[in-house]
Structures are given as C-alpha cells and as structure tokens.
Design a protein around this motif. Structure first.
Motif, PDB file in Angstrom:
ATOM      1  N   VAL A   3       0.838  -1.199   0.000  1.00 34.05           N
ATOM      2  CA  VAL A   3       0.000   0.000   0.000  1.00 34.05           C
ATOM      3  C   VAL A   3       0.871   1.245   0.000  1.00 34.05           C
ATOM      4  O   VAL A   3       1.800   1.356   0.796  1.00 34.05           O
ATOM      5  N   GLU A   4       0.567   2.192  -0.920  1.00 34.11           N
ATOM      6  CA  GLU A   4       1.245   3.486  -0.993  1.00 34.11           C
ATOM      7  C   GLU A   4       0.178   4.573  -0.931  1.00 34.11           C
ATOM      8  O   GLU A   4      -0.678   4.665  -1.811  1.00 34.11           O
ATOM      9  N   LEU A   5       0.226   5.397   0.111  1.00 34.22           N
ATOM     10  CA  LEU A   5      -0.799   6.414   0.321  1.00 34.22           C
ATOM     11  C   LEU A   5      -0.678   7.542  -0.696  1.00 34.22           C
ATOM     12  O   LEU A   5       0.421   7.973  -1.038  1.00 34.22           O
ATOM     13  N   LEU A   6      -1.830   8.044  -1.173  1.00 37.06           N
ATOM     14  CA  LEU A   6      -1.871   9.185  -2.091  1.00 37.06           C
ATOM     15  C   LEU A   6      -2.382  10.433  -1.390  1.00 37.06           C
ATOM     16  O   LEU A   6      -1.722  11.457  -1.371  1.00 37.06           O
ATOM     17  N   ASP A   7      -3.580  10.385  -0.823  1.00 36.19           N
ATOM     18  CA  ASP A   7      -4.126  11.508  -0.054  1.00 36.19           C
ATOM     19  C   ASP A   7      -5.227  10.981   0.851  1.00 36.19           C
ATOM     20  O   ASP A   7      -5.793   9.906   0.615  1.00 36.19           O
ATOM     21  N   TYR A   8      -5.539  11.740   1.903  1.00 36.92           N
ATOM     22  CA  TYR A   8      -6.565  11.307   2.850  1.00 36.92           C
ATOM     23  C   TYR A   8      -7.061  12.484   3.674  1.00 36.92           C
ATOM     24  O   TYR A   8      -6.400  13.530   3.772  1.00 36.92           O
ATOM     25  N   THR A   9      -8.265  12.330   4.223  1.00 44.14           N
ATOM     26  CA  THR A   9      -8.753  13.153   5.329  1.00 44.14           C
ATOM     27  C   THR A   9      -9.155  12.168   6.410  1.00 44.14           C
ATOM     28  O   THR A   9      -9.745  11.130   6.118  1.00 44.14           O
ATOM     29  N   LEU A  10      -8.844  12.466   7.630  1.00 44.51           N
ATOM     30  CA  LEU A  10      -8.890  11.463   8.700  1.00 44.51           C
ATOM     31  C   LEU A  10     -10.244  10.780   8.832  1.00 44.51           C
ATOM     32  O   LEU A  10     -10.307   9.568   9.043  1.00 44.51           O
ATOM     33  N   THR A  11     -11.347  11.532   8.701  1.00 41.32           N
ATOM     34  CA  THR A  11     -12.674  10.954   8.952  1.00 41.32           C
ATOM     35  C   THR A  11     -13.534  10.833   7.703  1.00 41.32           C
ATOM     36  O   THR A  11     -14.673  10.380   7.804  1.00 41.32           O
ATOM     37  N   ASN A  12     -13.012  11.232   6.547  1.00 41.79           N
ATOM     38  CA  ASN A  12     -13.887  11.304   5.375  1.00 41.79           C
ATOM     39  C   ASN A  12     -13.468  10.408   4.218  1.00 41.79           C
ATOM     40  O   ASN A  12     -14.323   9.781   3.577  1.00 41.79           O
ATOM     41  N   HIS A  13     -12.172  10.315   3.897  1.00 46.89           N
ATOM     42  CA  HIS A  13     -11.797   9.537   2.717  1.00 46.89           C
ATOM     43  C   HIS A  13     -10.331   9.125   2.799  1.00 46.89           C
ATOM     44  O   HIS A  13      -9.555   9.656   3.605  1.00 46.89           O
ATOM     45  N   ILE A  14      -9.959   8.200   1.908  1.00 45.56           N
ATOM     46  CA  ILE A  14      -8.560   7.825   1.704  1.00 45.56           C
ATOM     47  C   ILE A  14      -8.390   7.324   0.278  1.00 45.56           C
ATOM     48  O   ILE A  14      -9.246   6.615  -0.253  1.00 45.56           O
ATOM     49  N   ASN A  15      -7.320   7.757  -0.367  1.00 46.84           N
ATOM     50  CA  ASN A  15      -6.945   7.279  -1.704  1.00 46.84           C
ATOM     51  C   ASN A  15      -5.550   6.674  -1.612  1.00 46.84           C
ATOM     52  O   ASN A  15      -4.641   7.305  -1.059  1.00 46.84           O
ATOM     53  N   PHE A  16      -5.373   5.478  -2.145  1.00 43.64           N
ATOM     54  CA  PHE A  16      -4.054   4.860  -2.106  1.00 43.64           C
ATOM     55  C   PHE A  16      -3.874   3.897  -3.277  1.00 43.64           C
ATOM     56  O   PHE A  16      -4.843   3.480  -3.920  1.00 43.64           O
ATOM     57  N   GLU A  17      -2.610   3.602  -3.559  1.00 46.81           N
ATOM     58  CA  GLU A  17      -2.259   2.594  -4.550  1.00 46.81           C
ATOM     59  C   GLU A  17      -2.032   1.269  -3.837  1.00 46.81           C
ATOM     60  O   GLU A  17      -1.474   1.240  -2.742  1.00 46.81           O
ATOM     61  N   ALA A  18      -2.442   0.198  -4.468  1.00 45.09           N
ATOM     62  CA  ALA A  18      -2.226  -1.134  -3.894  1.00 45.09           C
ATOM     63  C   ALA A  18      -1.726  -2.068  -4.981  1.00 45.09           C
ATOM     64  O   ALA A  18      -2.330  -2.167  -6.057  1.00 45.09           O
ATOM     65  N   GLU A  19      -0.623  -2.714  -4.707  1.00 48.60           N
ATOM     66  CA  GLU A  19      -0.070  -3.698  -5.641  1.00 48.60           C
ATOM     67  C   GLU A  19      -0.139  -5.072  -5.009  1.00 48.60           C
ATOM     68  O   GLU A  19       0.269  -5.257  -3.859  1.00 48.60           O
ATOM     69  N   ILE A  20      -0.662  -6.024  -5.740  1.00 51.89           N
ATOM     70  CA  ILE A  20      -0.783  -7.384  -5.215  1.00 51.89           C
ATOM     71  C   ILE A  20       0.096  -8.310  -6.042  1.00 51.89           C
ATOM     72  O   ILE A  20       0.323  -8.084  -7.229  1.00 51.89           O
ATOM     73  N   ARG A  21       0.555  -9.355  -5.388  1.00 46.63           N
ATOM     74  CA  ARG A  21       1.471 -10.302  -6.038  1.00 46.63           C
ATOM     75  C   ARG A  21       0.993 -11.727  -5.811  1.00 46.63           C
ATOM     76  O   ARG A  21       1.720 -12.578  -5.330  1.00 46.63           O
ATOM     77  N   PHE A  22      -0.264 -11.989  -6.141  1.00 46.75           N
ATOM     78  CA  PHE A  22      -0.796 -13.333  -5.991  1.00 46.75           C
ATOM     79  C   PHE A  22      -0.141 -14.263  -7.003  1.00 46.75           C
ATOM     80  O   PHE A  22       0.128 -13.882  -8.142  1.00 46.75           O
ATOM     81  N   PRO A  23       0.138 -15.512  -6.634  1.00 47.27           N
ATOM     82  CA  PRO A  23       0.740 -16.460  -7.581  1.00 47.27           C
ATOM     83  C   PRO A  23      -0.211 -16.793  -8.722  1.00 47.27           C
ATOM     84  O   PRO A  23      -1.422 -16.909  -8.520  1.00 47.27           O
ATOM     85  N   GLU A  24       0.336 -16.919  -9.916  1.00 50.96           N
ATOM     86  CA  GLU A  24      -0.449 -17.254 -11.099  1.00 50.96           C
ATOM     87  C   GLU A  24       0.050 -18.556 -11.699  1.00 50.96           C
ATOM     88  O   GLU A  24       1.070 -19.108 -11.270  1.00 50.96           O
ATOM     89  N   ASP A  25      -0.681 -19.049 -12.695  1.00 48.61           N
ATOM     90  CA  ASP A  25      -0.261 -20.260 -13.389  1.00 48.61           C
ATOM     91  C   ASP A  25       1.080 -20.025 -14.092  1.00 48.61           C
ATOM     92  O   ASP A  25       1.408 -18.885 -14.451  1.00 48.61           O
ATOM     93  N   PRO A  26       1.872 -21.075 -14.294  1.00 52.92           N
ATOM     94  CA  PRO A  26       3.168 -20.911 -14.966  1.00 52.92           C
ATOM     95  C   PRO A  26       3.022 -20.231 -16.322  1.00 52.92           C
ATOM     96  O   PRO A  26       2.164 -20.601 -17.134  1.00 52.92           O
ATOM     97  N   GLY A  27       3.861 -19.216 -16.564  1.00 56.29           N
ATOM     98  CA  GLY A  27       3.851 -18.491 -17.824  1.00 56.29           C
ATOM     99  C   GLY A  27       2.943 -17.285 -17.855  1.00 56.29           C
ATOM    100  O   GLY A  27       3.069 -16.426 -18.725  1.00 56.29           O
ATOM    101  N   VAL A  28       1.991 -17.193 -16.911  1.00 59.28           N
ATOM    102  CA  VAL A  28       1.065 -16.059 -16.867  1.00 59.28           C
ATOM    103  C   VAL A  28       1.687 -14.945 -16.023  1.00 59.28           C
ATOM    104  O   VAL A  28       2.010 -15.154 -14.858  1.00 59.28           O
TER     105      VAL A  28
END
Length: 281
Positions: free
Chosen positions: A143-168
C-alpha cells in the motif's frame, strides 16, 4: 470419460457444481473455473475523487512483460475478436459498510498519520506476537498512500502479487478510493494485454481481466477492513463475501467497429460479446 444419455441436473455442493443424472452418473462442472491472461496495469483514480497528493504512478515501462510471456490458460483458442478497445481504463465499484470511526481506524492501520506511510498489509492475525521472527508472505498487499482526510476519505495505490499459473504474468496495481459513506472504487489503467500495448485490446481478454479484478479487489480491501466490517459483509452475502457482486465501468478512447446503439442491438455476435462484460445487456 463416458457420458450419460439422461437429462443432467446441476447440483451445487458448496464448493463446485456437479452434473448428475437419475442413474447416479456424476460429473464435476468447470463452469466456475476462471481463465487468466497476461497483462500489465497501472493504478487509476479519477481526478474528481482526488484531494491533492501525488499523481498515481505508471507501469507503462513494464508493458513489454506481458508480451514477453504472452501466456494464458484460455481453453477456447479460436476466439472471434469482434470488438476491440483503445486506451482502456477499468473501475469496479461496490458498497462496503463504512463510517467515520471505521475510516479513522483504516487510516491508522495503513499509517496515514505516521511519518512513514503505507507498507504491507494482511488480514491475518498474528498468533505469535511475542515471537522474535516474522515471515513475509509474497502474497502481501503493498500500500502506498496518495491523499486522505482522517474521517472522510482515503486514496491509495495497492499492488498485489498473488501467484499465477506458470507463464502467466500479471502486474496488478490498483488505485483505490474509499470514503465514509461506504462507496469504494477500484481503478486500473490497462497498459498491455498479452502482446498488445495500450490499444486494440480484445473484449474477450478484457472479460477475463474483469473477473480477475472482481476477485482481487475483494482480497485487497479485505486486508484493510476491520473484522467487524468483514463480518457484516459475510452476513450480507451469506458467507460468500469474496464473490460479492460489484459494478463495472469500462472507459475507452475508441471502440472498433463503430456501431450505433441500434446496430449494436441487432448485431448478435457483438451483443453476445458485450454480455461477457455487462451481463445485464
């Protein structure tokens, strides 16, 4: 495998569908098995949802990775590509029970108020908090934070690295926007699919990506929700929260071929293909 000449009935056992006949013939259906394609994506959040902060980062320089692999596990190798899109962005939206208190807790969980923001998050509970070692799973969400307000919103980047089938190869980076009203947006810019960079994206391949986004967005947001919110989702969706329904929005600069809505409705192959990404058509 021998078949049956009797009428088969679809039966759900909680994990998979089985085709059964009155004479005890039984065959496991593959209808719930998902197919994957190689693709590269970047985080995308519409500007109307941003409140300052840095822009989202681009993975366009990694677009060649899906072309080098160019692997998939699609069973139908004779796809008829009737519709293609140029410069595609995808937004998946849903409602999750939220409030000001839950958003404050989420901001604290991802370190929004700390000097060093973001990091790796997981929904797992540490059952050995007093231990002196920690095991880092490759499936953690970054998770990499972009911007937020404590009680109203949050925007962030999320990168996932789930395993995939071979070659994918899948470079999955989401732009996630959450607010206190419970509206959740998960957006991505499609940089490349298989050996196609940016343009001429097949709707057949995009349908597989949307299924992937539907499933992985649930895994991402579950890693930052509280246990109370996850319990509410399981209650609402009768224990099947990971497969909950979401709303898909596809944005493209151009669609090929150019058809009016009347021609689209009468063009049976195109209508059938569009139903893969919009089942309500």
């Amino acid at each position: 495998m021998e078949g049956s000449r009797e009428l088969l009935k679809a039966v759900w056992d909680g994990d998979a569908y089985w085709l059964e006949s009155p004479s005890d013939f039984r065959y496991k259906s593959t209808i719930t098995e998902t197919e994957d394609v190689s693709y590269v994506s970047s985080a995308y959040i519409p500007q109307c949802l941003r409140y300052g902060g840095r822009p989202t980062l681009s993975n366009a320089h990694r677009a060649h990775e899906s072309g080098m692999a160019a692997a998939d596990n699609i069973r139908d190798h004779d796809l008829d590509e009737i519709i293609s899109l140029n410069s595609v962005s995808v937004i998946v939206a849903e409602y999750v029970p939220f409030g000001a208190n839950q958003l404050v807790q989420l901001n604290n969980n991802v370190g929004a108020t700390e000097r060093i923001q973001g990091g790796f998050v997981s929904p797992a509970i540490d059952d050995d908090a007093a231990g002196t070692t920690v095991e880092m799973s490759p499936e953690l969400t970054s998770v990499e934070l972009l911007d937020y307000t404590l009680t109203n919103h949050i925007n962030f980047e999320a990168e996932i690295r789930f395993p995939e089938d071979p070659g994918v190869v899948q470079v999955e980076t989401f732009g996630i926007s959450l607010n206190a009203e419970g509206t959740c947006f998960y957006g991505m810019q499609i940089e490349a699919v298989m050996d196609r960079v940016k343009d001429n994206i097949s709707l057949d391949h995009l349908a597989r990506i949307l299924v992937d986004v539907q499933q992985d967005s649930s895994a991402i947001v579950d890693s930052v929700l509280s246990q109370y919110q996850r319990d509410l989702l399981n209650l609402i969706f009768i224990g099947d929260a990971p497969n909950r329904n979401k709303v898909n929005l596809i944005i493209a600069n151009e669609i090929t071929p150019h058809l009016t809505s009347i021609h689209d409705a009468r063009h049976i192959p195109a209508k059938f293909l569009l139903s893969n990404v919009d089942p309500q058509r």
